[in-house]
Scaffold this motif. Structure first.
Motif, PDB file in Angstrom:
ATOM      1  N   GLU A 113       0.827  -1.219   0.000  1.00 10.51           N
ATOM      2  CA  GLU A 113       0.000   0.000   0.000  1.00 10.51           C
ATOM      3  C   GLU A 113       0.857   1.263   0.000  1.00 10.51           C
ATOM      4  OE1 GLU A 113      -2.929  -0.100   3.048  1.00 10.51           O
ATOM      5  OE2 GLU A 113      -3.729  -2.012   2.417  1.00 10.51           O
ATOM      6  N   GLU A 114       2.031   1.210   0.637  1.00  7.43           N
ATOM      7  CA  GLU A 114       2.898   2.391   0.650  1.00  7.43           C
ATOM      8  C   GLU A 114       3.478   2.663  -0.735  1.00  7.43           C
ATOM      9  OE1 GLU A 114       4.296  -0.209   2.972  1.00  7.43           O
ATOM     10  OE2 GLU A 114       2.686   0.320   4.343  1.00  7.43           O
ATOM     11  N   ASP A 115       3.817   1.601  -1.485  1.00  3.97           N
ATOM     12  CA  ASP A 115       4.407   1.753  -2.811  1.00  3.97           C
ATOM     13  C   ASP A 115       3.426   2.330  -3.821  1.00  3.97           C
ATOM     14  OD1 ASP A 115       6.702   0.695  -1.820  1.00  3.97           O
ATOM     15  OD2 ASP A 115       6.338  -1.326  -2.564  1.00  3.97           O
ATOM     16  N   GLU A 116       2.149   2.053  -3.677  1.00  7.99           N
ATOM     17  CA  GLU A 116       1.150   2.512  -4.648  1.00  7.99           C
ATOM     18  C   GLU A 116       0.989   4.030  -4.650  1.00  7.99           C
ATOM     19  OE1 GLU A 116      -2.385   0.350  -3.809  1.00  7.99           O
ATOM     20  OE2 GLU A 116      -1.573  -1.556  -4.494  1.00  7.99           O
ATOM     21  N   GLY A 117       1.209   4.681  -3.528  1.00  9.44           N
ATOM     22  CA  GLY A 117       1.055   6.121  -3.460  1.00  9.44           C
ATOM     23  C   GLY A 117       2.205   6.893  -4.084  1.00  9.44           C
TER      24      GLY A 117
END
Length: 56
Positions: free
Chosen positions: A50-54
């Protein structure tokens, strides 16, 4: 005029079904292996979190 198609033999039908089920079994085995690797921490590939998607 329309002509009815010939009946497929049982051996051809069974061969197709066996091929289809074999491919499904192989995919299931790979998915299970991948899931076990991810859960145990042995995975060597990077999968999005989820952190990488932003960041994109």
């Amino acid at each position: 005029m329309a002509v009815p198609k010939k009946k497929t033999s049982k051996s051809k039908r069974n061969k197709r079904k066996a091929t289809w089920k074999g491919k499904a079994a192989l995919a299931a085995r790979k998915a299970l292996s991948l899931g076990k690797a991810v859960l145990s921490g042995r995975s060597t590939f990077v999968y999005p979190t989820e952190e990488d998607e932003g960041e994109e």
